[in-house]
Design a protein around this motif. Structure first.
Motif, PDB file in Angstrom:
ATOM      1  N   ARG A  30     -10.405   4.645  -2.270  1.00  0.00           N
ATOM      2  CA  ARG A  30      -9.594   3.466  -1.885  1.00  0.00           C
ATOM      3  C   ARG A  30      -8.411   3.898  -0.993  1.00  0.00           C
ATOM      4  NH1 ARG A  30     -13.440   2.596  -4.146  1.00  0.00           N
ATOM      5  NH2 ARG A  30     -14.008   2.482  -1.940  1.00  0.00           N
ATOM      6  N   TYR A  31      -7.881   5.066  -1.304  1.00  0.00           N
ATOM      7  CA  TYR A  31      -6.793   5.617  -0.475  1.00  0.00           C
ATOM      8  C   TYR A  31      -7.299   5.868   0.950  1.00  0.00           C
ATOM      9  CZ  TYR A  31      -3.535   9.219   1.279  1.00  0.00           C
ATOM     10  OH  TYR A  31      -2.664   9.957   2.034  1.00  0.00           O
ATOM     11  N   ASN A  32      -8.515   6.418   1.062  1.00  0.00           N
ATOM     12  CA  ASN A  32      -9.112   6.648   2.378  1.00  0.00           C
ATOM     13  C   ASN A  32      -9.332   5.337   3.119  1.00  0.00           C
ATOM     14  OD1 ASN A  32      -9.100   9.370   1.853  1.00  0.00           O
ATOM     15  ND2 ASN A  32     -11.300   9.518   1.385  1.00  0.00           N
ATOM     16  N   LEU A  61      -4.889  10.989  -7.656  1.00  0.00           N
ATOM     17  CA  LEU A  61      -5.961  10.991  -6.664  1.00  0.00           C
ATOM     18  C   LEU A  61      -6.708  12.311  -6.782  1.00  0.00           C
ATOM     19  CD1 LEU A  61      -4.172   9.507  -3.494  1.00  0.00           C
ATOM     20  CD2 LEU A  61      -5.510   8.306  -5.223  1.00  0.00           C
ATOM     21  N   LEU A 101      -0.004   9.335  -5.383  1.00  0.00           N
ATOM     22  CA  LEU A 101       0.076  10.719  -4.915  1.00  0.00           C
ATOM     23  C   LEU A 101       1.089  11.507  -5.746  1.00  0.00           C
ATOM     24  CD1 LEU A 101      -0.101  10.145  -1.045  1.00  0.00           C
ATOM     25  CD2 LEU A 101      -1.555  11.740  -2.300  1.00  0.00           C
ATOM     26  N   ARG A 127      -9.327   7.760  -4.872  1.00  0.00           N
ATOM     27  CA  ARG A 127      -9.188   8.526  -3.615  1.00  0.00           C
ATOM     28  C   ARG A 127      -9.967   7.843  -2.499  1.00  0.00           C
ATOM     29  NH1 ARG A 127      -9.395  14.257  -2.312  1.00  0.00           N
ATOM     30  NH2 ARG A 127      -9.294  14.370  -0.027  1.00  0.00           N
ATOM     31  N   CYS A 158      -7.531   2.709   2.776  1.00  0.00           N
ATOM     32  CA  CYS A 158      -6.185   2.297   3.196  1.00  0.00           C
ATOM     33  C   CYS A 158      -5.777   3.032   4.474  1.00  0.00           C
ATOM     34  CB  CYS A 158      -5.188   2.572   2.072  1.00  0.00           C
ATOM     35  SG  CYS A 158      -3.467   2.328   2.556  1.00  0.00           S
ATOM     36  N   GLU A 183       1.353  14.151   0.935  1.00  0.00           N
ATOM     37  CA  GLU A 183       0.185  15.028   0.811  1.00  0.00           C
ATOM     38  C   GLU A 183       0.578  16.495   0.999  1.00  0.00           C
ATOM     39  OE1 GLU A 183      -3.691  14.540   2.399  1.00  0.00           O
ATOM     40  OE2 GLU A 183      -3.490  12.353   2.566  1.00  0.00           O
ATOM     41  N   PHE A 226       2.693   9.240   3.955  1.00  0.00           N
ATOM     42  CA  PHE A 226       1.563   9.846   3.249  1.00  0.00           C
ATOM     43  C   PHE A 226       1.387  11.313   3.648  1.00  0.00           C
ATOM     44  CE2 PHE A 226      -0.739   5.459   2.850  1.00  0.00           C
ATOM     45  CZ  PHE A 226       0.116   5.114   1.814  1.00  0.00           C
ATOM     46  N   CYS A 254       0.836  -1.210   0.000  1.00  0.00           N
ATOM     47  CA  CYS A 254       0.000   0.000   0.000  1.00  0.00           C
ATOM     48  C   CYS A 254       0.865   1.252   0.000  1.00  0.00           C
ATOM     49  CB  CYS A 254      -0.913  -0.001   1.231  1.00  0.00           C
ATOM     50  SG  CYS A 254      -2.344  -1.088   1.060  1.00  0.00           S
ATOM     51  N   PHE A 279       0.027   3.774  -3.117  1.00  0.00           N
ATOM     52  CA  PHE A 279      -0.571   5.100  -2.954  1.00  0.00           C
ATOM     53  C   PHE A 279       0.490   6.190  -2.911  1.00  0.00           C
ATOM     54  CE2 PHE A 279      -3.945   2.264  -1.366  1.00  0.00           C
ATOM     55  CZ  PHE A 279      -4.968   2.679  -2.215  1.00  0.00           C
TER      56      PHE A 279
END
Length: 510
Positions: free
Chosen positions: A89-91, A60, A55, A87, A93, A123, A119, A47, A51
């Protein structure tokens, strides 16, 4: 190995073509399942790569994310639909990683923490928040709040994971937003308890915030995880904003009732790590007043905090010395914090401007309590009292009073009086120390006899005596070298002073 190969295949497929986007569920299923530790670790690493790459590639959705059902509406382009879906799916994760911060295995906790912080950094570099106007902040505060909440569980000790997190606190921006997140967490958690302490949670908060190294000046703030173009205009770059956030965090933490052990831990670091970085240090008065009421070592440490506020921040607190005087009871010569008590008492009584009646009251009370103190405590308190006489010559009347009281029955001093000014100490004499001149321990008797002579102007250094123990005193006596004692009689050589051989000659049997 087979599981690792399968995950690597999923990763390659998802990053290789958007047609394979659904294979992300294979990774998330393993991340959220009750799998073996090694499988979970492998899923977390996968993961992180997946991700992290999305990013960096800006794949995303950026901005206010619509609900998943709404994102499928026809008014969005295929590109936006894909980014919204990914996005979400990222949340998913992030939610799984937050849950794994409470896993039984520390390796899983640690890797989940480090992945979330990766992350946070990504971000910050590639914001998922749409910039509405120049000067708006795009730091991922919500994601960092997830991390902070994971570090502060309610029912377990997270100190080991918190210690792993401390390296991130060296970044000025991370520290600032962690302080904000902790303040928010305390407000959300503690308001539900109705003033009932939460030992694990409050200890975790303390473990997180107590090592914080605040900058002393704005020019020290040079280490940021990510700087924006308009960084100089934002609060996060201003020292004053950091101090305000720091003060608000500590006040919100300390306004709630703490477990007893935590009071002592807070008070020990108060003067070095908290008060210097507060805009209004006197706001600590309520906390210190509550801490004083607990008793014992905590009361003493609370007085230390009050003393700093009085001398460095002009706090008006007229009852300070009355409270210190009330702490003088028989236990002070026996408790394990004796050394700290007398170190701080020496500091509190160091001013030569204290009134003579006040110092005399302390001298008399210490002397009266000394009658039942162990030898190791007496060897410390007698020089302590001598130093008080050196600082306050007006009190020497206690030593040089010709027809003063010679015992407790004649003594005008009122031991039970709580107000030092009403104790009549200056009318008394120091017969207690005179009594100690007949103490069974020769070192104590010798120390007490010093008051019979005129004291030198130089104060005694009591620092080496504060920690003196009964064992050390005994060991010192045992190691003393024996000396030949001169005898006052002539050694007998035989009966009636005659030689033994003469005596034997008359009583020899054939």
């Amino acid at each position: 190995m087979a599981r690792a190969a399968a995950l690597a295949s999923c990763l390659e497929a998802v990053l290789g073509s958007r047609r394979n986007a659904n294979r992300v569920f294979e990774i998330l299923e393993l991340l959220a399942g009750q799998e073996e530790k090694e499988d979970i670790l492998c899923a977390v690493r996968t993961c992180s790569r997946l991700f992290g790459a999305l990013l960096e590639r800006r794949e995303l959705f950026v901005g206010q994310l619509p609900a998943e059902e709404a994102s499928l509406a026809d008014n969005y382009s295929a590109e936006d639909k894909y980014k919204m879906w990914m996005r979400h799916r990222y949340n998913d994760c992030v939610d799984c990683l937050a849950e794994l911060m409470g896993h039984d295995a520390f390796q899983v906790k640690e890797l989940s923490l480090c992945t979330l912080m990766k992350f946070v950094e990504l971000e910050a570099q590639h914001p998922l928040i749409k910039v509405e106007w120049k000067g708006s902040l795009t730091f991922p505060r919500e994601l960092l709040k997830v991390v902070v909440d994971g570090l502060l569980p309610l029912n377990e000790d997270a100190s080991l994971l918190i210690s792993r997190f401390q390296e991130y606190m060296e970044y000025d921006d991370i520290r600032y937003f962690v302080i904000k997140a902790v303040t928010e967490s305390i407000g959300q958690v503690m308001q539900k308890t109705k003033e009932r302490p939460l030992p694990f949670y409050q200890q975790n908060v303390f473990s997180l915030i107590s090592p914080i190294n605040m900058p002393n000046k704005e020019s020290d703030m040079v280490k940021f995880m990510v700087k924006q173009d308009n960084w100089e205009e934002l609060k996060v770059s201003k020292l004053q904003a950091h101090k305000q956030a720091f003060e608000k965090m500590w006040l919100s933490f300390l306004k709630h009732k703490l477990p007893t052990g935590l009071y002592k831990k807070v008070l020990v670091i108060l003067h070095d790590s908290i008060l210097p970085y507060m805009n209004e240090p006197t706001l600590m008065i309520d906390f210190l007043t509550v801490a004083y009421g607990i008793g014992g070592a905590i009361s003493l440490l609370a007085l230390n905090g009050l003393f700093i506020l009085i001398h460095q921040h002009n706090l008006e607190y007229p009852d300070f010395y009355k409270k210190l005087y009330s702490l003088l009871d028989p236990s002070i010569y026996h408790v394990k914090y004796r050394a700290r008590f007398f170190h701080l008492a020496d500091l509190f009584l160091s001013s030569s401007h204290l009134p003579a009646y006040l110092v005399a009251a302390f001298i008399k009370r210490l002397s009266r309590l000394a009658l039942t103190a162990p030898p190791e405590a007496l060897l410390m308190v007698i020089p302590f009292i001598c130093n008080l006489f050196r600082r306050h010559p007006a009190c020497k009347v206690l030593v040089h009073r010709p027809n003063g009281p010679e015992g407790m029955s004649e003594d005008p001093y009122i031991m039970e009086e709580e107000e030092p000014s009403e104790s009549r100490a200056l009318e008394s004499s120091l017969w207690e120390i005179q009594s100690l001149q007949n103490h069974y321990h020769p070192d104590v008797a010798k120390a007490a006899a010093v008051l019979n002579q005129s004291l030198s102007e130089m104060e005694d250094d009591i620092s080496g005596l504060l920690e003196l123990s009964a064992y050390e005193l005994f060991d010192k006596e045992v190691k003393k070298k024996a000396v030949d004692v001169p005898l006052e009689f002539e050694q007998v050589r035989g009966l009636f002073g005659k030689k033994n051989d003469v005596f034997a000659e008359h009583f020899t049997l054939d």
